[in-house]
Design a protein around this motif. Sequence first.
Motif, mmCIF file in Angstrom:
data_model
loop_
_atom_site.group_PDB
_atom_site.id
_atom_site.type_symbol
_atom_site.label_atom_id
_atom_site.label_comp_id
_atom_site.label_asym_id
_atom_site.label_seq_id
_atom_site.Cartn_x
_atom_site.Cartn_y
_atom_site.Cartn_z
ATOM 1 N N ARG A 26 33.529 121.184 80.689
ATOM 2 C CA ARG A 26 32.126 120.757 80.817
ATOM 3 C C ARG A 26 31.651 120.103 79.508
ATOM 4 N N ALA A 27 32.061 120.675 78.383
ATOM 5 C CA ALA A 27 31.656 120.111 77.089
ATOM 6 C C ALA A 27 32.241 118.704 76.921
ATOM 7 N N VAL A 28 33.492 118.530 77.349
ATOM 8 C CA VAL A 28 34.146 117.217 77.225
ATOM 9 C C VAL A 28 33.414 116.194 78.099
ATOM 10 N N VAL A 29 33.113 116.584 79.318
ATOM 11 C CA VAL A 29 32.415 115.678 80.246
ATOM 12 C C VAL A 29 31.081 115.246 79.628
ATOM 13 N N GLU A 30 30.431 116.175 78.951
ATOM 14 C CA GLU A 30 29.148 115.854 78.315
ATOM 15 C C GLU A 30 29.330 114.882 77.133
ATOM 16 N N ILE A 31 30.328 115.141 76.314
ATOM 17 C CA ILE A 31 30.547 114.269 75.139
ATOM 18 C C ILE A 31 30.852 112.836 75.587
ATOM 19 N N PHE A 32 31.610 112.714 76.667
ATOM 20 C CA PHE A 32 31.935 111.360 77.130
ATOM 21 C C PHE A 32 30.803 110.738 77.948
ATOM 22 N N GLN A 33 29.694 111.451 78.028
ATOM 23 C CA GLN A 33 28.493 110.951 78.704
ATOM 24 C C GLN A 33 28.792 110.468 80.114
ATOM 25 N N ILE A 34 29.568 111.291 80.830
ATOM 26 C CA ILE A 34 29.881 110.912 82.208
ATOM 27 C C ILE A 34 28.669 111.209 83.078
ATOM 28 N N GLU A 35 28.207 110.163 83.740
ATOM 29 C CA GLU A 35 26.998 110.284 84.551
ATOM 30 C C GLU A 35 27.291 111.122 85.804
ATOM 31 N N GLY A 36 26.365 112.010 86.168
ATOM 32 C CA GLY A 36 26.543 112.817 87.371
ATOM 33 C C GLY A 36 26.605 114.299 87.048
ATOM 34 N N THR A 37 26.841 115.091 88.091
ATOM 35 C CA THR A 37 26.860 116.548 87.913
ATOM 36 C C THR A 37 28.289 117.064 88.053
ATOM 37 N N PHE A 38 28.716 117.830 87.048
ATOM 38 C CA PHE A 38 30.049 118.436 87.101
ATOM 39 C C PHE A 38 30.120 119.371 88.307
ATOM 40 N N LYS A 39 31.155 119.234 89.128
ATOM 41 C CA LYS A 39 31.273 120.096 90.315
ATOM 42 C C LYS A 39 32.394 121.130 90.165
ATOM 43 N N LYS A 40 33.602 120.638 89.875
ATOM 44 C CA LYS A 40 34.735 121.583 89.765
ATOM 45 C C LYS A 40 35.911 120.889 89.063
ATOM 46 N N PHE A 41 36.933 121.665 88.777
ATOM 47 C CA PHE A 41 38.136 121.066 88.198
ATOM 48 C C PHE A 41 39.371 121.745 88.779
ATOM 49 N N GLU A 42 40.497 121.015 88.697
ATOM 50 C CA GLU A 42 41.791 121.580 89.116
ATOM 51 C C GLU A 42 42.787 121.362 87.994
ATOM 52 N N LEU A 43 43.656 122.338 87.790
ATOM 53 C CA LEU A 43 44.714 122.180 86.787
ATOM 54 C C LEU A 43 45.865 121.402 87.420
ATOM 55 N N ILE A 44 46.383 120.391 86.688
ATOM 56 C CA ILE A 44 47.577 119.670 87.173
ATOM 57 C C ILE A 44 48.750 120.124 86.309
ATOM 58 N N GLN A 45 49.743 120.713 86.959
ATOM 59 C CA GLN A 45 50.778 121.422 86.178
ATOM 60 C C GLN A 45 52.080 120.661 85.975
ATOM 61 N N SER A 46 52.126 119.394 86.389
ATOM 62 C CA SER A 46 53.428 118.728 86.395
ATOM 63 C C SER A 46 53.991 118.402 85.011
ATOM 64 N N GLY A 47 53.127 118.138 84.028
ATOM 65 C CA GLY A 47 53.619 117.724 82.709
ATOM 66 C C GLY A 47 54.115 118.893 81.874
ATOM 67 N N HIS A 48 54.971 118.578 80.875
ATOM 68 C CA HIS A 48 55.528 119.627 80.022
ATOM 69 C C HIS A 48 54.823 119.732 78.672
ATOM 70 N N ILE A 49 53.854 118.853 78.411
ATOM 71 C CA ILE A 49 53.316 118.800 77.049
ATOM 72 C C ILE A 49 51.808 119.056 76.981
ATOM 73 N N ASN A 50 51.010 118.179 77.597
ATOM 74 C CA ASN A 50 49.547 118.301 77.484
ATOM 75 C C ASN A 50 48.982 119.236 78.550
#
Length: 372
Positions: free
Chosen positions: A13-37
Motif C-alpha cells: 500500500r505504501a508503494v502504491v501511494e509513493i508511485f501516486q497510482i490513481e484509484g483505490t487499492f483493492k488486493k494483491f497476490e504473490l507471484i512465486q515463479s521467480g527465484h530472486i525478487n
Amino acid sequence: MAKTMSVEEKQIRAVVEIFQIEGTFKKFELIQSGHINSTYKVFVERHGEMKDYIVQRVNTYVFKDPEAVMYNIAGVTEFIRAKIKATGISAKRFVLHYAKTSNGEYYAVLPDGGFWRCCRFIDDSTSFLFPENEEIVEESGKAFGEFQKYLADYPVSDLKIVIPHFHNTVMRYETFKKSIEKDEARRRVWIEEEIAGYLELEEIATRLYRMQRKGELPLRVTHNDTKTSNVLFDAATGDHLSVIDLDTVMPGLMAFDFGDAIRIAGNTGAEDEQDLNNVNVDMAKFEAFTRGFVGKVGDMMTDNEKATLALGAVAMTVECGMRFLTDYLDGDKYFKIHYEEQNLVRARCHLTLARKMIERLDDMQAIVWKYC
Ligand code: ADP
Ligand code: GN1
Ligand code: MG
C-alpha cells in the motif's frame, strides 16, 4: 473486528501511494515463479474498473546497486518504446512500462530500506513456467530474438554492470571451487559425484567465454535471463507480446541468451525435475526455438556466432546448474527454494541435461545451420 494488515500489505500500500497510482487499492497476490525478487500483482479500482500492476521488491543481496538496475531498465524500455512507436503502433503491450514517483524516479525506498518498483500489468497476457508446446517455444524464441534486434544499436557502453561477471563461466568455476573448499553448509560429503560431474565439464562449458575474451565473439546488449517465464504472451492468440524481467540486461553473448532459453524450453522435464529419466533434450522444441530466434537475428549474426549457438545451450546449462550447486554448498543464500533440497535437485537435473546436450551437440548445431 477490523482485519489486521500484514507487513507485506502495508508495504505494498505504501508503494502504491509513493508511485501516486490513481484509484483505490483493492488486493494483491504473490507471484512465486521467480527465484530472486519478491513479485506481487496488485489490483487497484479506478473509475469502477480494475487496473493491475506488478509491484516488486528488488533483492538487494543479489543486486547490490538497484538504482543501476533501474537506470538500465529505464534506458532499454524507453529505447524500445520509441522504436515501436515509430512504426505507428501502440507500444503498450509490447514493452514494459515502469511508473515514476513524484520525484521522477523509477523506484521507492521504504523506511526499512526495501527497494521497490512498480510496473503496469500488461492486459490479457499470460506466461508459462514450463512451455507445453512448440508454438509457445517458437514465440518465445521470436520474443528474445526481437529484443536483441531492437537493442542492436543501443549504446552498450551506457549500460551499467549490475552483476559483475554474471555470465563469466570461467569465474563461475572459480567461485564453485572456493565453495567446495569452504564447504560452509557441510554438505559436500554427499555430493562428491555431482561436484566431479560439473568439474569434468569445465573445458566445454568455458569455451564460449574464452572465445569472447579473445575477441572472436562480439558483445551485444543481451537479456541474460531468457527463461520462458520471462516472456509474456497474448492470452487469446498465443502471440509473444513482451520480454520481461530486465534486471540483468548487460553486455553479453548472443549464444548465452539463446542457450539460457534452451536450458528451460529445450528440456523435456522441469527446471527441478526429480526423476532424471524425464530429463532430455527436446529436439522438436530446440528446433522451434531456433526457428523463432534465428528468424529475428539471423541477418545480424557473425559466422562465429552462427557456429557456436548450440554450444551456448551447453554453457548456460552447466553454468546455471553449477550456480545451483554452489548455492547448495553455501547453504541456499542466493536462489529462493521451496523445499529443502531444491538447489541440489536443480543441479542434478542440469547436469543430466548438459550431458544429453553434449551427446546431441552436432544435431543441435545442424538445426541452427538449417535456419541460418
Ligand atoms: P521475478 O524476478 O520474480 O522472476 P518477473 O518480473 O519475471 O519476476 O515476474 C514474475 C511473473 O509475473 C512473470 O512470469 C509474469 O507471469 C508476471 N508478470 C511480470 N511482469 C508482468 C507484467 N508487466 N504484466 C503481466 N504479467 C507480468
Ligand atoms: C534467476 O529471477 P529469475 O528467477 O528470473 C537468476 C538467473 C537464473 C535463473 C534460474 C539475477 O532468475 O540468472 O538463470 O534464476 N537471476 C539472477 O532459473 O541471478
Ligand atoms: Mg522472472
